[in-house]
Design a protein around this motif. Structure first.
Motif, short mmCIF file in Angstrom:
data_model
loop_
_atom_site.label_atom_id
_atom_site.label_comp_id
_atom_site.label_asym_id
_atom_site.label_seq_id
_atom_site.Cartn_x
_atom_site.Cartn_y
_atom_site.Cartn_z
N UNK A 216 0.81 -1.22 0.00
CA UNK A 216 0.00 0.00 0.00
C UNK A 216 0.85 1.27 0.00
N UNK A 217 0.21 2.34 -0.45
CA UNK A 217 0.83 3.67 -0.35
C UNK A 217 0.67 4.16 1.09
N UNK B 90 9.35 1.08 -0.82
CA UNK B 90 9.72 0.73 -2.19
C UNK B 90 9.03 1.71 -3.14
N UNK B 91 9.70 2.04 -4.25
CA UNK B 91 9.08 2.96 -5.20
C UNK B 91 7.91 2.28 -5.93
N UNK B 92 6.91 3.07 -6.23
CA UNK B 92 5.78 2.58 -7.04
C UNK B 92 6.28 2.37 -8.47
N UNK B 93 5.96 1.23 -9.07
CA UNK B 93 6.48 0.98 -10.42
C UNK B 93 5.90 1.90 -11.49
N UNK B 94 4.76 2.52 -11.23
CA UNK B 94 4.12 3.37 -12.24
C UNK B 94 4.23 4.86 -11.96
N UNK C 158 5.53 6.28 -2.83
CA UNK C 158 6.27 5.28 -2.06
C UNK C 158 5.27 4.27 -1.53
N UNK C 159 5.61 3.01 -1.66
CA UNK C 159 4.77 1.94 -1.14
C UNK C 159 5.51 1.25 0.02
N UNK C 160 4.75 0.56 0.84
CA UNK C 160 5.32 -0.10 2.01
C UNK C 160 5.11 -1.61 1.87
N UNK C 161 6.20 -2.36 1.97
CA UNK C 161 6.07 -3.82 1.89
C UNK C 161 6.73 -4.48 3.09
N UNK C 162 6.22 -5.67 3.39
CA UNK C 162 6.77 -6.46 4.48
C UNK C 162 8.12 -7.05 4.09
N UNK C 163 8.98 -7.20 5.07
CA UNK C 163 10.23 -7.93 4.87
C UNK C 163 10.03 -9.33 5.46
N UNK C 164 11.02 -10.18 5.30
CA UNK C 164 10.95 -11.50 5.94
C UNK C 164 10.84 -11.36 7.46
#
Length: 153
Positions: free
Chosen positions: A58-59, A90-94, A99-105
């Motif tokens: 998500x943003x 992480x940057x948004x690909x489009x 900026x988007x937020x993603x989980x790590x391991x």
């Protein structure tokens, strides 16, 4: 249908509101106590779970809307979770401005720990209730929580 309270008579809705507030505070204290060993706050836990339930990272604005907080609060939460290695920006690909937020391991591992901590907190909270009472409470809470709920992610 609610009828106006007669002066001097008990106010059932007011009493219920007070009980809900007291219950919320108690739940927060119990949850906080069970989350401390995981090294995470209830607010960080909520953000982590929200990220995990989104079909794509998500943003920040989506997280703020979903959590019903100001964007600055999300920034602070993400900063803490990122410093602990649980999420990453992480940057948004489009759109490179987004900026988007993603989980790590590590974040996924933390979610597993959180499930156990939340189950233990729920057991503490629900200990006085029978199985039947828990089922009734679950139905009532679903009716309250799901009423008018909209999804953002």
């Amino acid at each position: 249908m609610n009828t106006p309270a007669v002066p001097g008579s008990p106010d059932p809705d007011g009493l219920l509101a007070e009980q809900l507030l007291r219950l919320t505070r108690r739940l927060h204290r119990i949850q906080k106590r069970h989350l401390e060993p995981v090294g995470i706050t209830p607010a960080q836990s909520r953000l982590l779970r929200t990220v995990a339930h989104c079909p794509e990272p998500p943003r920040m604005a989506d997280l703020a809307a979903r959590l019903e907080v100001v964007p600055r609060a999300v920034t602070t939460l993400v900063d803490g979770l990122e410093a602990a290695g649980r999420v990453r920006r992480v940057p948004d690909p489009t759109n490179r401005r987004v900026v988007r937020i993603e989980l790590t391991d590590t974040g996924r591992d933390t979610l597993k720990e959180l499930r156990s901590a939340r189950r233990a907190a729920a057991e503490d909270m629900l200990a006085p209730l029978t199985v039947e009472q828990r089922e009734v409470l679950g139905g009532l809470l679903s009716a309250l929580v799901d009423h008018g709920q909209e999804r953002v992610c």
